[in-house]
Write a protein that holds these residues in place. Structure first.
Motif, mmCIF file in Angstrom:
data_model
loop_
_atom_site.group_PDB
_atom_site.id
_atom_site.type_symbol
_atom_site.label_atom_id
_atom_site.label_comp_id
_atom_site.label_asym_id
_atom_site.label_seq_id
_atom_site.Cartn_x
_atom_site.Cartn_y
_atom_site.Cartn_z
ATOM 1 N N ILE A 164 26.041 13.842 105.418
ATOM 2 C CA ILE A 164 25.847 13.249 104.089
ATOM 3 C C ILE A 164 25.774 14.330 103.017
ATOM 4 C CG2 ILE A 164 24.189 11.981 102.651
ATOM 5 C CD1 ILE A 164 23.545 10.282 105.157
ATOM 6 N N LEU A 165 25.014 15.384 103.260
ATOM 7 C CA LEU A 165 24.857 16.437 102.259
ATOM 8 C C LEU A 165 26.174 17.134 101.909
ATOM 9 C CD1 LEU A 165 21.508 18.177 103.261
ATOM 10 C CD2 LEU A 165 22.002 16.941 101.151
ATOM 11 N N PHE A 166 27.015 17.311 102.906
ATOM 12 C CA PHE A 166 28.283 18.008 102.652
ATOM 13 C C PHE A 166 29.380 17.078 102.128
ATOM 14 C CE2 PHE A 166 26.330 21.243 105.297
ATOM 15 C CZ PHE A 166 26.783 22.420 104.710
ATOM 16 N N LEU A 167 29.073 15.794 102.009
ATOM 17 C CA LEU A 167 30.092 14.828 101.617
ATOM 18 C C LEU A 167 30.559 15.013 100.173
ATOM 19 C CD1 LEU A 167 31.680 12.449 102.775
ATOM 20 C CD2 LEU A 167 29.896 10.924 101.903
ATOM 21 N N ASN A 222 25.899 3.869 109.639
ATOM 22 C CA ASN A 222 25.585 2.534 109.142
ATOM 23 C C ASN A 222 24.750 2.602 107.862
ATOM 24 O OD1 ASN A 222 22.575 1.919 109.690
ATOM 25 N ND2 ASN A 222 23.269 2.721 111.667
ATOM 26 N N LYS A 223 24.909 1.599 107.023
ATOM 27 C CA LYS A 223 24.341 1.615 105.678
ATOM 28 C C LYS A 223 22.814 1.735 105.675
ATOM 29 C CE LYS A 223 25.022 -1.990 102.954
ATOM 30 N NZ LYS A 223 25.726 -2.937 102.031
ATOM 31 N N SER A 224 22.182 1.094 106.628
ATOM 32 C CA SER A 224 20.722 1.143 106.705
ATOM 33 C C SER A 224 20.228 2.574 106.942
ATOM 34 C CB SER A 224 20.218 0.222 107.827
ATOM 35 O OG SER A 224 18.832 0.371 108.004
ATOM 36 N N THR A 225 20.909 3.280 107.838
ATOM 37 C CA THR A 225 20.541 4.669 108.141
ATOM 38 C C THR A 225 20.818 5.573 106.948
ATOM 39 O OG1 THR A 225 21.009 4.351 110.503
ATOM 40 C CG2 THR A 225 20.948 6.620 109.688
ATOM 41 N N VAL A 226 21.970 5.359 106.304
ATOM 42 C CA VAL A 226 22.315 6.146 105.117
ATOM 43 C C VAL A 226 21.257 5.972 104.049
ATOM 44 C CG1 VAL A 226 23.934 6.387 103.192
ATOM 45 C CG2 VAL A 226 24.804 6.155 105.527
ATOM 46 N N TYR A 227 20.830 4.740 103.827
ATOM 47 C CA TYR A 227 19.828 4.454 102.793
ATOM 48 C C TYR A 227 18.521 5.205 103.082
ATOM 49 C CZ TYR A 227 16.529 1.980 99.815
ATOM 50 O OH TYR A 227 15.564 1.684 98.896
ATOM 51 N N LYS A 228 18.077 5.159 104.328
ATOM 52 C CA LYS A 228 16.828 5.840 104.705
ATOM 53 C C LYS A 228 16.935 7.353 104.481
ATOM 54 C CE LYS A 228 15.437 2.419 108.162
ATOM 55 N NZ LYS A 228 15.255 2.157 109.611
ATOM 56 N N ILE A 229 18.078 7.920 104.861
ATOM 57 C CA ILE A 229 18.276 9.361 104.685
ATOM 58 C C ILE A 229 18.286 9.720 103.210
ATOM 59 C CG2 ILE A 229 19.937 11.253 104.959
ATOM 60 C CD1 ILE A 229 20.741 9.971 107.645
ATOM 61 N N GLU A 258 30.077 3.793 99.760
ATOM 62 C CA GLU A 258 31.055 4.874 99.936
ATOM 63 C C GLU A 258 30.590 5.867 100.988
ATOM 64 O OE1 GLU A 258 33.109 6.353 96.047
ATOM 65 O OE2 GLU A 258 31.078 5.707 95.486
ATOM 66 N N ILE A 259 29.336 6.262 100.879
ATOM 67 C CA ILE A 259 28.790 7.253 101.815
ATOM 68 C C ILE A 259 28.823 6.709 103.246
ATOM 69 C CG2 ILE A 259 26.715 8.553 102.466
ATOM 70 C CD1 ILE A 259 25.971 8.553 99.451
ATOM 71 N N SER A 260 28.461 5.441 103.386
ATOM 72 C CA SER A 260 28.466 4.826 104.718
ATOM 73 C C SER A 260 29.874 4.775 105.298
ATOM 74 C CB SER A 260 27.881 3.413 104.633
ATOM 75 O OG SER A 260 27.936 2.781 105.888
ATOM 76 N N GLN A 261 30.853 4.373 104.463
ATOM 77 C CA GLN A 261 32.236 4.271 104.929
ATOM 78 C C GLN A 261 32.833 5.635 105.254
ATOM 79 O OE1 GLN A 261 34.173 2.131 101.757
ATOM 80 N NE2 GLN A 261 33.099 0.206 102.189
ATOM 81 N N LEU A 267 15.788 12.294 101.203
ATOM 82 C CA LEU A 267 16.322 13.439 100.451
ATOM 83 C C LEU A 267 15.967 13.326 98.969
ATOM 84 C CD1 LEU A 267 19.857 13.743 102.111
ATOM 85 C CD2 LEU A 267 17.894 15.260 102.457
ATOM 86 N N LYS A 268 15.955 12.116 98.476
ATOM 87 C CA LYS A 268 15.603 11.872 97.077
ATOM 88 C C LYS A 268 14.143 12.253 96.817
ATOM 89 C CE LYS A 268 15.454 8.079 93.697
ATOM 90 N NZ LYS A 268 15.665 6.616 93.510
ATOM 91 N N ASN A 269 13.279 11.953 97.758
ATOM 92 C CA ASN A 269 11.860 12.293 97.622
ATOM 93 C C ASN A 269 11.623 13.801 97.545
ATOM 94 O OD1 ASN A 269 11.084 9.613 97.641
ATOM 95 N ND2 ASN A 269 10.715 9.562 99.853
ATOM 96 N N ARG A 270 12.584 14.561 98.074
ATOM 97 C CA ARG A 270 12.477 16.023 98.067
ATOM 98 C C ARG A 270 13.367 16.662 97.002
ATOM 99 N NH1 ARG A 270 11.315 13.977 102.838
ATOM 100 N NH2 ARG A 270 9.816 15.008 104.224
ATOM 101 N N ASN A 271 13.887 15.832 96.104
ATOM 102 C CA ASN A 271 14.739 16.297 94.998
ATOM 103 C C ASN A 271 16.043 16.936 95.461
ATOM 104 O OD1 ASN A 271 12.897 15.504 92.953
ATOM 105 N ND2 ASN A 271 11.692 17.360 93.316
ATOM 106 N N VAL A 272 16.409 16.709 96.714
ATOM 107 C CA VAL A 272 17.686 17.230 97.210
ATOM 108 C C VAL A 272 18.825 16.320 96.762
ATOM 109 C CG1 VAL A 272 19.013 17.769 99.304
ATOM 110 C CG2 VAL A 272 16.581 18.358 99.174
#
Length: 253
Positions: free
Chosen positions: A12-15, A36-43, A28-31, A47-52
């Motif tokens: 995801i980070l390198f996408l 799967n979208k649920s896992t992408v959302y959690k990740i 888009e990220i999931s595709q 990452l958002k909580n850490r300002n990444v």
């Protein structure tokens, strides 16, 4: 499972770089990653909580955040220190005929980022990549003593006493020693990490005057006569000063 989770985060980070995109949506990220979208959302939330990762409140799409800049600047700063210091560390090791090490602060510990073996090529604790608490040797104590007061307090308060030998300093002893190290400009580790090994440490400063590293000379204690100790200490202070100056430090600044 853990490895797969780590790979998902990295994919995801390198996408954004891979797709040359400024923003990407959840679908888009999931595709694009096949996650799967649920896992992408959690990740993304983690990452958002850490300002990444940051989210555009209007488009709800995601982009890389300032946390990555903080991480990269930290890495670049430390790589620059090692690159600048390495040739001088080689000279120092040649002149003192002992092992020379370089460490930097890593959280509430010190991590060794360079090492030049001396004449005897004795294997000490301080290999490159080794992490040690701040009561773990001359380089660590030299750096600790010259950090900001709030940093020192935080480290001391949370210090978990790791006893390498019966001579390893505890928290109270380290607190007392800080003023001595500041006064003298160097630290001593007398069999505190390895029995039979003596080390002398000195701090390295950057252009802001902040202590950013600790350099140490370590050797077999029996070889450190009064005269050789004096010579090694003089060399250590000269070379640590040279490294600091190359990092932009000026004492009267």
């Amino acid at each position: 499972m853990f490895l797969k989770s780590a790979e998902n985060v990295l994919d995801i980070l390198f996408l954004w770089e891979k797709e040359k995109a400024e923003e990407l949506g959840l679908n888009e990220i999931s595709q694009l990653t096949g996650i799967n979208k649920s896992t992408v959302y959690k990740i993304l939330q983690s990452l958002k909580n850490r300002n990444v990762i940051e989210q555009n409140e209007s488009t709800k799409k995601y982009k890389l955040g300032v946390g990555l800049i903080q991480l990269s600047s930290h890495v670049l700063k430390n790589l620059d220190l090692r690159e600048i210091a390495h040739p001088l560390l080689k000279q120092l090791a040649y002149m003192c005929e002992n092992t020379v090490t370089l460490g930097i602060k890593s959280g509430k510990n010190l991590i060794f980022i360079d090492r030049i073996d001396g004449r005897d090529n004795v294997r000490f604790f301080c290999d490159i990549g080794k992490v040690t608490p701040f009561n773990g040797g001359a380089a660590a104590k030299a750096l600790l003593a010259h950090l900001k007061e709030d940093e020192i307090k935080e480290i001391i308060d949370d210090m978990e006493h790791q006893k390498f030998t019966h001579k390893t300093k505890d928290r109270d002893e380290i607190i007392k020693e800080i003023e001595i190290i500041r006064r003298d400009g160097y630290s001593i580790s007398d069999e505190e990490v390895d029995i039979g090994v003596l080390a002398i440490g000195a701090p390295i400063f950057d252009y802001t005057g902040a202590a950013i590293g600790g350099v140490a000379i370590a050797g077999i204690k029996q070889t450190f006569t009064q005269e050789s100790f004096r010579i090694n200490k003089k060399l250590l202070l000269e070379y640590s000063s040279m490294i600091s100056k190359r990092m932009g430090y000026f004492e009267n600044k």
